[in-house]
Design a protein around this motif. Sequence first.
Motif, PDB file in Angstrom:
ATOM      1  N   UNK A   1     -10.509  21.497  43.957  1.00 50.94           N
ATOM      2  CA  UNK A   1      -9.660  20.862  44.970  1.00 50.94           C
ATOM      3  C   UNK A   1      -8.212  20.913  44.518  1.00 50.94           C
ATOM      4  N   UNK A   2      -7.329  21.081  45.471  1.00 49.15           N
ATOM      5  CA  UNK A   2      -5.912  21.144  45.161  1.00 49.15           C
ATOM      6  C   UNK A   2      -5.328  19.751  45.150  1.00 49.15           C
ATOM      7  N   UNK A   3      -4.516  19.457  44.102  1.00 52.43           N
ATOM      8  CA  UNK A   3      -3.768  18.220  44.102  1.00 52.43           C
ATOM      9  C   UNK A   3      -2.462  18.406  44.826  1.00 52.43           C
ATOM     10  N   UNK A   4      -1.734  17.315  45.070  1.00 54.33           N
ATOM     11  CA  UNK A   4      -0.405  17.430  45.643  1.00 54.33           C
ATOM     12  C   UNK A   4       0.547  18.004  44.628  1.00 54.33           C
ATOM     13  N   UNK A   5       1.774  18.300  45.069  1.00 55.66           N
ATOM     14  CA  UNK A   5       2.748  18.892  44.164  1.00 55.66           C
ATOM     15  C   UNK A   5       2.920  18.013  42.941  1.00 55.66           C
ATOM     16  N   UNK A   6       2.629  18.596  41.780  1.00 50.34           N
ATOM     17  CA  UNK A   6       2.764  17.853  40.537  1.00 50.34           C
ATOM     18  C   UNK A   6       1.566  16.984  40.209  1.00 50.34           C
ATOM     19  N   UNK A  20      -7.247  27.807  28.522  1.00 55.06           N
ATOM     20  CA  UNK A  20      -8.008  28.667  27.603  1.00 55.06           C
ATOM     21  C   UNK A  20      -9.501  28.378  27.733  1.00 55.06           C
ATOM     22  N   UNK A  21      -9.879  27.121  27.777  1.00 55.14           N
ATOM     23  CA  UNK A  21     -11.291  26.773  27.948  1.00 55.14           C
ATOM     24  C   UNK A  21     -11.840  27.342  29.250  1.00 55.14           C
ATOM     25  N   UNK A  22     -11.042  27.235  30.312  1.00 57.64           N
ATOM     26  CA  UNK A  22     -11.457  27.745  31.614  1.00 57.64           C
ATOM     27  C   UNK A  22     -11.680  29.252  31.569  1.00 57.64           C
ATOM     28  N   UNK A  23     -10.761  29.988  30.922  1.00 58.37           N
ATOM     29  CA  UNK A  23     -10.886  31.440  30.874  1.00 58.37           C
ATOM     30  C   UNK A  23     -11.956  31.906  29.891  1.00 58.37           C
ATOM     31  N   UNK A  24     -12.190  31.155  28.826  1.00 60.78           N
ATOM     32  CA  UNK A  24     -13.335  31.467  27.970  1.00 60.78           C
ATOM     33  C   UNK A  24     -14.615  31.404  28.789  1.00 60.78           C
ATOM     34  N   UNK A 191       3.363  22.186  37.796  1.00 56.70           N
ATOM     35  CA  UNK A 191       2.026  22.739  37.763  1.00 56.70           C
ATOM     36  C   UNK A 191       1.085  21.917  38.612  1.00 56.70           C
ATOM     37  N   UNK A 192       0.071  22.568  39.132  1.00 58.20           N
ATOM     38  CA  UNK A 192      -0.956  21.884  39.905  1.00 58.20           C
ATOM     39  C   UNK A 192      -2.311  22.062  39.229  1.00 58.20           C
ATOM     40  N   UNK A 193      -3.065  21.001  39.171  1.00 57.75           N
ATOM     41  CA  UNK A 193      -4.382  21.024  38.553  1.00 57.75           C
ATOM     42  C   UNK A 193      -5.442  21.295  39.609  1.00 57.75           C
ATOM     43  N   UNK A 194      -6.318  22.250  39.297  1.00 53.25           N
ATOM     44  CA  UNK A 194      -7.422  22.599  40.184  1.00 53.25           C
ATOM     45  C   UNK A 194      -8.739  22.309  39.469  1.00 53.25           C
ATOM     46  N   UNK A 195      -9.749  22.005  40.258  1.00 54.28           N
ATOM     47  CA  UNK A 195     -11.079  21.778  39.703  1.00 54.28           C
ATOM     48  C   UNK A 195     -12.076  22.477  40.620  1.00 54.28           C
ATOM     49  N   UNK A 209     -14.349  23.672  34.463  1.00 51.08           N
ATOM     50  CA  UNK A 209     -13.920  23.984  35.833  1.00 51.08           C
ATOM     51  C   UNK A 209     -12.447  23.728  36.107  1.00 51.08           C
ATOM     52  N   UNK A 210     -11.742  23.047  35.219  1.00 49.10           N
ATOM     53  CA  UNK A 210     -10.341  22.703  35.502  1.00 49.10           C
ATOM     54  C   UNK A 210      -9.400  23.803  35.056  1.00 49.10           C
ATOM     55  N   UNK A 211      -8.289  23.948  35.789  1.00 44.13           N
ATOM     56  CA  UNK A 211      -7.218  24.860  35.403  1.00 44.13           C
ATOM     57  C   UNK A 211      -5.903  24.293  35.911  1.00 44.13           C
ATOM     58  N   UNK A 212      -4.804  24.776  35.327  1.00 40.38           N
ATOM     59  CA  UNK A 212      -3.462  24.384  35.754  1.00 40.38           C
ATOM     60  C   UNK A 212      -2.695  25.661  36.076  1.00 40.38           C
ATOM     61  N   UNK A 213      -2.062  25.693  37.257  1.00 41.66           N
ATOM     62  CA  UNK A 213      -1.357  26.893  37.697  1.00 41.66           C
ATOM     63  C   UNK A 213       0.017  26.523  38.240  1.00 41.66           C
ATOM     64  N   UNK A 214       0.910  27.529  38.233  1.00 38.35           N
ATOM     65  CA  UNK A 214       2.283  27.351  38.689  1.00 38.35           C
ATOM     66  C   UNK A 214       2.622  28.392  39.750  1.00 38.35           C
TER      67      UNK A 214
END
Length: 278
Positions: A1-6, A20-24, A191-195, A209-214
């Motif tokens: 799910x997408x969080x709001x900005x920030x 790194x955990x997510x991509x592993x 950055x926005x946190x996704x799960x 399942x979590x990641x942070x993207x910009x």
Amino acid sequence: MRGGAGAGYLRPVDWLKVNRDNWDDRTRVHAASDFYDLAGFRAGACTLRPFEPAEVGDVTGRTLLHLQCHMGQDTLSWARRGARVTGLDFSAPAVGTARSLAEDTGLADRARFVVSDVHAAREALAGERFDVVYTGVGALVWLPDLVRWARVVADSLVDGGFLYLVEFHPLADLLGDDGRTLQDDYFRADGETYDHPHTYTDGPELTRTRSVQWQHGLGDVVTALAGAGLRVDFLRERETTLFRRYPVLERTGTGEYRFPPGHPRLPMLYSLRATRSG
């Protein structure tokens, strides 16, 4: 799910570990997926987009550094075209898969793979410089600071060497799931946190399942590179993309996807080349 900005923004040390955990974990799924088709690659498939070799030119005998190389298929595709390649990625499982691919395809003598965060590339490679620095699609969203990234790129190039970047166009990220309506803000700084339980390929659910993207605007990319002393040779926006990102897209004769005739078009990909002057 997408969080709001920030929303859900993590401290610097946290986002790096989370990603790194997510991509592993993604590597486990990707290596077995039809999407990446490692068996097809071992059999000789090339994963570069048709326009990439044309824009880069002959790489025979040239040194090429691929930042954020994941499992190394694009890296090794350049090796198959004659380059001496180095792939760098922060995921040890991904680098392990890349090294296995290099052995399986007979390219180990022209390819090496290094485990490192992209920001520490210079230290990891002992200051080595390259003729070409390459970065492929879907890489920049994982980096919070393009100014720092651009300095790494510039410092990794020989005089007269160049960066070749192919990326998803940031405008394409603004569309809703239907591909017809604008849904997101172009000017997102945090950055926005996704799960998400799944990665973008076929396969089982993730365990991390979590990641942070910009989100980075096109002006941010160009300005960061110019600030690092690179001269932008070209910036080409493309109306096609690599997969059916939105249901409205239609497949082209070359296997790419584009908006149908009569539908307003947005750029879906862009390619950029920037040179380090002597």
